[in-house]
Enzyme design. Structure first.
Site, PDB file in Angstrom:
ATOM      1  CG  ASP A  81      -2.054   1.377   1.285  1.00 25.85           C
ATOM      2  OD1 ASP A  81      -2.231   1.776   0.361  1.00 25.85           O
ATOM      3  OD2 ASP A  81      -2.119   1.108   2.513  1.00 25.85           O
ATOM      4  CG  ASP A 103       0.892   7.791  -3.450  1.00 24.93           C
ATOM      5  OD1 ASP A 103       0.769   8.166  -4.557  1.00 24.93           O
ATOM      6  OD2 ASP A 103       0.498   7.415  -2.090  1.00 24.93           O
TER       7      ASP A 103
HETATM    8  P1  13P Z   1      -8.698   4.986   5.437  1.00 22.06           P
HETATM    9  O1  13P Z   1      -7.492   6.684   6.486  1.00 22.06           O
HETATM   10  O2  13P Z   1     -10.100   5.771   5.309  1.00 22.06           O
HETATM   11  O3  13P Z   1      -8.677   3.872   6.490  1.00 22.06           O
HETATM   12  O4  13P Z   1      -7.677   5.291   3.829  1.00 22.06           O
HETATM   13  C1  13P Z   1      -6.606   3.931   5.001  1.00 22.06           C
HETATM   14  C2  13P Z   1      -6.620   4.121   3.071  1.00 22.06           C
HETATM   15  O5  13P Z   1      -6.841   4.674   2.157  1.00 22.06           O
HETATM   16  C3  13P Z   1      -4.899   2.375   2.550  1.00 22.06           C
HETATM   17  O6  13P Z   1      -4.645   2.771   1.402  1.00 22.06           O
HETATM   18  O1  G3H Z   2      -3.285   4.991   3.624  1.00 30.36           O
HETATM   19  C1  G3H Z   2      -2.066   4.696   4.327  1.00 30.36           C
HETATM   20  C2  G3H Z   2      -3.018   3.501   5.459  1.00 30.36           C
HETATM   21  O2  G3H Z   2      -3.894   3.674   5.738  1.00 30.36           O
HETATM   22  C3  G3H Z   2      -1.633   3.129   5.404  1.00 30.36           C
HETATM   23  O3  G3H Z   2      -0.974   4.255   6.814  1.00 30.36           O
HETATM   24  O4  G3H Z   2       1.735   4.547   6.384  1.00 30.36           O
HETATM   25  O5  G3H Z   2       0.414   4.921   8.311  1.00 30.36           O
HETATM   26  O6  G3H Z   2       0.691   2.328   8.128  1.00 30.36           O
HETATM   27  P1  G3H Z   2       0.224   3.503   7.871  1.00 30.36           P
HETATM   28 ZN    ZN Z   3      -4.785   4.672   0.747  1.00 27.00          ZN
END
Ligand code: 13P
Ligand code: G3H
Ligand code: ZN
Length: 316
Positions: A81, A103
């Site tokens: 992510d 990203d």
């Molecule tokens: P939220 O902060 O709304 O849970 O979004 C999480 C997210 O987009 C992780 O990539």
């Molecule tokens: O969009 C981001 C996610 O909520 C992950 O958050 O970078 O603090 O692990 P993080």
């Molecule tokens: Zn996100």
């Protein structure tokens, strides 16, 4: 069973969305798998750059593999992510990830395409798919935050050009959400008109919705009653997930709501039993509550009950 993200998308497209949940520790991991088994849902487990640094990236991999053994019926993909180019390349080389997210949305349009294309070339050479991001979310979290003033919805015309030129497999679009617990003021909501236009230009192409936590007000009230101070927290209406899915959103990212469950369980536990210093009693409650929370989200996403159909598709 770890499967490819594209297989999950193929089954879900236009009908329902796959829940993409972030994990950081073993309690979240256990609750996530249990909740998806209970609701018979395929899912995506997301590892962020911050999560990989929280303990050690190897710990996240080991927990995920262990959960796969503990829950042999689970069908899921493993996803990076919000990666930068370096982290994407590391995940691609590791051979553990089904997909990565690059990203580069803070860069110029041209730079975003160039960076995404480099990641796509490396990932596709190893059979891994790539999620990219176009547009800017108004965020409040560390690492991913861009100022509210800079928030910019995805331009459908640009989306079409971006996908063609970068070769990405799915696209995170800015349609009015932001990360964290403070998404909206007043009557702001999702921009379905933008989604509709993007889907028209990119029919059949999987779209991703970030910042999709609902920030349930009863959860916020319980947290505040137990000593929290979350004034003004507001999120996405989960009843809108299915409409978004029909417009091509196949992956919906949820992290903050899970953190709220963690916060509520632990605040209440220490408030009601101030003499306790053992981590296991609140940890046990959290795993159960987290599983319940995941199962309820999967119902809203429409992924609940799809497990057997997806298993059949991936076993062909
Ligand atoms: P939220 O902060 O709304 O849970 O979004 C999480 C997210 O987009 C992780 O990539
Ligand atoms: O969009 C981001 C996610 O909520 C992950 O958050 O970078 O603090 O692990 P993080
Ligand atoms: Zn996100």
């Amino acid at each position: 069973m770890i499967v490819s993200t594209q297989q999950l998308f193929k089954h879900a497209y236009g009908k329902y969305a796959i829940g993409a949940y972030n994990i950081n520790n073993l309690e979240q991991t256990m609750g996530l798998f249990q909740g998806c088994i209970d609701s018979k849902a395929p899912f995506i487990i997301q590892l962020s750059k911050g999560a990989r640094q929280y303990t050690n990236k190897k710990m996240l991999e080991a927990m995920t593999r262990a959960a796969d053994e503990i829950f042999p019926d689970a069908v899921f993909a493993v996803h990076l992510d919000h990666g930068d180019e370096e982290t994407c390349m590391d995940c691609i080389k590791s051979g553990f990830y089904s997909s990565v997210m690059i990203d580069a949305s803070a860069e110029s349009f041209e730079q975003n395409i160039a960076i995404t294309k480099r990641v796509v070339d490396a990932a596709h050479a190893r059979g891994i798919s790539v999620e990219a991001e176009l547009g800017k979310l108004g965020g409040v979290e560390e690492h991913v935050s861009v100022s509210e003033a800079d928030a910019k919805l995805t331009d459908p015309l640009q989306a079409e050009e971006f996908v063609k030129k970068s070769g990405c497999d799915s696209l995170a679009c800015a349609i009015g959400t932001s990360h964290g617990a403070f998404k909206f003021t007043g009557s702001q909501g999702l921009h379905f008109d933008v989604l509709e236009n993007i889907q028209k230009r990119l029919p059949g192409f999987p779209l991703v919705m970030h910042g999709s936590s609902s920030v349930p007000q009863d959860e916020v009230e319980r947290i505040n009653a137990a000593g929290g101070q979350l004034g003004g927290a507001k999120g996405v209406n989960a009843d809108e997930f299915k409409r978004a899915a029909q417009l091509g959103v196949t992956k919906i990212n949820i992290d903050t709501d899970g953190r709220l469950v963690w916060c509520r369980v632990h605040r209440e536990a220490f408030k009601t039993d101030p003499k306790n210093f053992d981590l296991r009693p609140p940890g046990k409650v959290f795993m159960k509550e987290y599983a319940k929370f995941i199962a309820a989200k999967n119902e809203k996403l429409g992924s609940a009950g799809q497990l057997e159909a997806v298993r059949k598709l991936v076993s062909k």
